[in-house]
Write an enzyme that holds these catalytic residues in place. Structure first.
Site, PDB file in Angstrom:
ATOM      1  N   GLY A   1      -1.932  17.841  14.450  1.00  0.00           N
ATOM      2  CA  GLY A   1      -3.033  17.820  15.012  1.00  0.00           C
ATOM      3  C   GLY A   1      -3.975  18.949  14.919  1.00  0.00           C
TER       4      GLY A   1
ATOM      5  N   CYS B   1       4.377  19.448  12.733  1.00  0.00           N
ATOM      6  CA  CYS B   1       3.368  20.262  12.936  1.00  0.00           C
ATOM      7  C   CYS B   1       2.969  20.703  14.557  1.00  0.00           C
ATOM      8  CB  CYS B   1       2.276  19.891  11.823  1.00  0.00           C
ATOM      9  SG  CYS B   1       1.295  21.258  11.818  1.00  0.00           S
ATOM     10  N   TYR B   2       1.763  20.178  14.730  1.00  0.00           N
ATOM     11  CA  TYR B   2       1.396  20.258  16.096  1.00  0.00           C
ATOM     12  C   TYR B   2       2.658  19.577  17.137  1.00  0.00           C
ATOM     13  CZ  TYR B   2      -1.094  20.104  20.725  1.00  0.00           C
ATOM     14  OH  TYR B   2      -1.281  20.391  22.023  1.00  0.00           O
TER      15      TYR B   2
ATOM     16  N   HIS C   1       4.625  18.626   6.298  1.00  0.00           N
ATOM     17  CA  HIS C   1       4.051  17.541   6.546  1.00  0.00           C
ATOM     18  C   HIS C   1       4.796  16.650   5.707  1.00  0.00           C
ATOM     19  CE1 HIS C   1       0.619  18.061   9.306  1.00  0.00           C
ATOM     20  NE2 HIS C   1       0.762  19.149   8.721  1.00  0.00           N
TER      21      HIS C   1
ATOM     22  N   GLU D   1       4.878  13.508   5.639  1.00  0.00           N
ATOM     23  CA  GLU D   1       3.962  12.039   5.385  1.00  0.00           C
ATOM     24  C   GLU D   1       3.323  12.042   4.262  1.00  0.00           C
ATOM     25  OE1 GLU D   1       3.550  14.452   7.844  1.00  0.00           O
ATOM     26  OE2 GLU D   1       1.620  14.441   8.267  1.00  0.00           O
TER      27      GLU D   1
ATOM     28  N   ASP E   1     -10.110  -7.862   0.607  1.00  0.00           N
ATOM     29  CA  ASP E   1     -10.144  -7.616   2.047  1.00  0.00           C
ATOM     30  C   ASP E   1     -10.657  -8.735   2.813  1.00  0.00           C
ATOM     31  OD1 ASP E   1      -9.129  -5.200   0.914  1.00  0.00           O
ATOM     32  OD2 ASP E   1     -11.008  -4.074   1.447  1.00  0.00           O
TER      33      ASP E   1
ATOM     34  N   SER F   1     -11.207 -11.638   1.892  1.00  0.00           N
ATOM     35  CA  SER F   1     -10.482 -12.959   1.656  1.00  0.00           C
ATOM     36  C   SER F   1      -9.351 -12.934   2.319  1.00  0.00           C
ATOM     37  CB  SER F   1     -10.289 -13.129   0.266  1.00  0.00           C
ATOM     38  OG  SER F   1     -11.380 -12.995  -0.553  1.00  0.00           O
TER      39      SER F   1
ATOM     40  N   LYS G   1      -4.651  -0.775   1.496  1.00  0.00           N
ATOM     41  CA  LYS G   1      -4.983  -1.854   0.395  1.00  0.00           C
ATOM     42  C   LYS G   1      -3.588  -2.460  -0.233  1.00  0.00           C
ATOM     43  CE  LYS G   1      -8.322  -3.560  -1.884  1.00  0.00           C
ATOM     44  NZ  LYS G   1      -9.592  -3.683  -1.483  1.00  0.00           N
TER      45      LYS G   1
END
Ligand code: XMP
Length: 509
Positions: free
Chosen positions: A51, A78-79, A165, A167, A223, A225, A365
């Protein structure tokens, strides 16, 4: 399941994504979630996200500290790590040097998070604060040159902290660290699939909508659809779809869409021709944001008028994805990070007094494509490259006229034909032509020409949040250039866009 606590990081959805990629269900929850609710959800582990705050700041985000008494593993990033250190009796300091970007992580203890990794590898850092004194029972498991405490562990309690990080894709081994946390530490089972997501989403829609009606705008893209199919599976003929032809579509698009939508999706769909209305409103408009606003507003107007004809609709379905949300609003609610005003987010619901149904809003996506295949949607539709709501208007720099639209359509058709023929269509996130507002001198058949210029834009990406310009083979580029300058009147020059995102965006406007 795993709970991700959202301390405000712009990456917290990426954490969720890394967890789900491993076939483990997870949910992102706000910091004010009660401990009773967490208990009820019965997670096998908790991840505390990063954060923007500093732990000693007034009003820095915080969560009920009894999460550390639940007897389940916690990973602080992290935070999230600072929060854990602080909550358990350690201290945090402002680092002498802010660390942002790449760093070399030197591993001291491999088990459990760094199992099967080298002793040193690249990671990605973004922090001002770092841990100073560790709470009782914790040890340092990795460092970088600037940050002594880059990873920590309390093996008895199964509490872990990462200053880096894991991620983001820039952190080598990042997903593997998350994988070790999920399976080796939390003992997760790999049982979350698109099938289970889809079953859950259909049940939720059924529950929320009951026997009421839902209206929804279709763009012909993947999207809307997929979202419509999901809603259709839940409520059938109570879903009413509207497709607005704004005159800014690609060659044969309406025809192709009509065929593919009506053949593949057995739904109520109404096609509305609003071509002239859009072109008149866009006459002499050159500013990108103004174009977007005009198109967005007009879309709402046309859609609103059509929707009013459907008696008793109470819900509006939208195919909003996660990247749409974070790029349209700031992740932290501030005003600074609005990049482009996307026409498909916001606006409609307030005006129409409808409740929103956005079944894809936590998906990226590639996840939506997987879901679409799971739902049995035709592969051609699933693998369509994204096409923006404002259509060709934001690919024509400067004035939008019928003539310029036709030039761009022809160039774009050639480009796509060649990209498909060379087998690149599915490998690219997007590939399209852009019509530039400049003219340049050329020569054709011994005659001087003064013609328009087309830019080729082709990018690879996983989620449109970042993108690389595609390194297409030279002979393919040569063929596209040749065909466009020979076959499209008024074009005598073709250039290639070699900008990644950032600093560019994928679309030119
Ligand atoms: P940018 O240009 O912001 O685009 O890098 C990211 C992705 O979003 C698409 N895009 C839009 N999609 N409505 C949409 O539905 C819009 O207003 C819009 N603007 C951009 C773009 O094509 C790319 O895939």
């Amino acid at each position: 399941m795993i709970i991700v606590i959202d301390f405000g990081s712009q990456f917290n959805q990426l954490i969720a994504r890394r967890v789900r990629e491993n076939g483990v269900y997870c949910q992102v929850e706000p910091t004010d979630i009660s401990i009773e609710k967490i208990r009820k959800m019965n997670p096998v582990g908790i991840i505390l996200s990063g954060g923007p705050s500093s732990i000693y700041e007034k009003d820095s985000p915080s969560i009920d500290k009894s999460i550390f008494d639940l007897g389940i593993p916690v990973l602080g990033i992290c935070y999230g790590m600072h929060f854990m250190v602080h909550a358990l009796g350690g201290s945090i300091k402002r680092a002498e040097k802010r660390e942002y970007g790449f760093a070399q992580l030197i591993v001291k203890e491999k088990k459990p998070l760094f199992t099967d990794m080298d002793n040193q590898f690249q990671c990605w850092m973004s922090h001002g604060d770092s841990a100073k004194e560790l709470p009782k029972g914790f040890v340092v498991t990795a460092s970088t040159e600037n940050t002594k405490v880059a990873a920590i562990a309390n093996h008895d309690k199964k509490f872990y902290g990462l200053q880096l990080h894991p991620e983001v894709e820039h952190s080598v081994n990042g997903s593997l660290m998350i994988k070790h946390f999920l399976f080796d530490v939390c003992g997760c089972e790999k049982n979350w699939t698109m099938k289970s997501f889809s079953d859950g989403a259909i049940a939720q829609i059924k529950d929320a909508v009951g026997d009421k009606k839902v209206i929804m705008g279709l763009s012909g893209g993947v999207d809307s659809s997929v979202a419509a199919t999901l809603i259709h599976k839940a409520i059938g003929k109570n879903l009413y779809c509207i497709f607005v032809d704004n005159g800014l579509l690609r060659q044969n698009e309406r025809k192709n869409l009509e065929e593919s939508l009506t053949t593949h999706l057995d739904m109520n769909i109404k096609f509305v021709d609003a071509k002239q209305m859009f072109l008149t409103a866009l006459k002499d408009v050159t500013d990108p944001e103004t174009k977007r606003k005009i198109i967005g507003n007009l879309f709402i107007e046309v859609f609103d008028a059509e929707a009013k004809k459907i008696d008793g609709a109470q819900f509006l379905g939208q195919g909003t994805l996660y990247p749409d949300i974070i790029e349209s609003k700031s992740a932290f609610g501030g005003p600074t990070s609005i990049i482009k005003s996307h026409h498909n987010v916001g606006g409609l619901p307030e005006r129409m007094n409808l409740k929103l149904i956005e079944p894809l809003q936590l998906l990226f996506k590639d996840e939506v494509r997987k879901l679409g295949l799971e739902l049995g949607i035709n592969e051609d539709l699933i693998w369509r490259q994204p096409f923006p709501g404002p259509g060709l208007a934001i690919r024509i720099m400067g004035n939008i006229t019928e003539e310029r639209l036709n030039i761009l359509r022809r160039a774009d058709t050639i480009l796509l034909e060649e990209i498909r023929a060379a087998g690149f269509y599915r490998k690219l996130w997007q590939s399209f032509a852009v019509l530039l507002p400049i003219k340049s001198v050329g020569v054709m058949g011994d005659k001087r020409t003064f013609g328009n210029c087309i830019a080729i834009r082709a990018v690879t990406s996983n989620d449109a949040m970042t993108a690389d310009w595609a390194k297409l083979p030279h002979d393919l580029l040569g063929k596209i250039s040749n065909r466009i300058s020979n076959e499209v009147d008024n074009i005598n020059r073709v250039v290639l866009d070699i900008t990644s995102k950032p600093p560019g965006t994928i679309e030119w406007e």
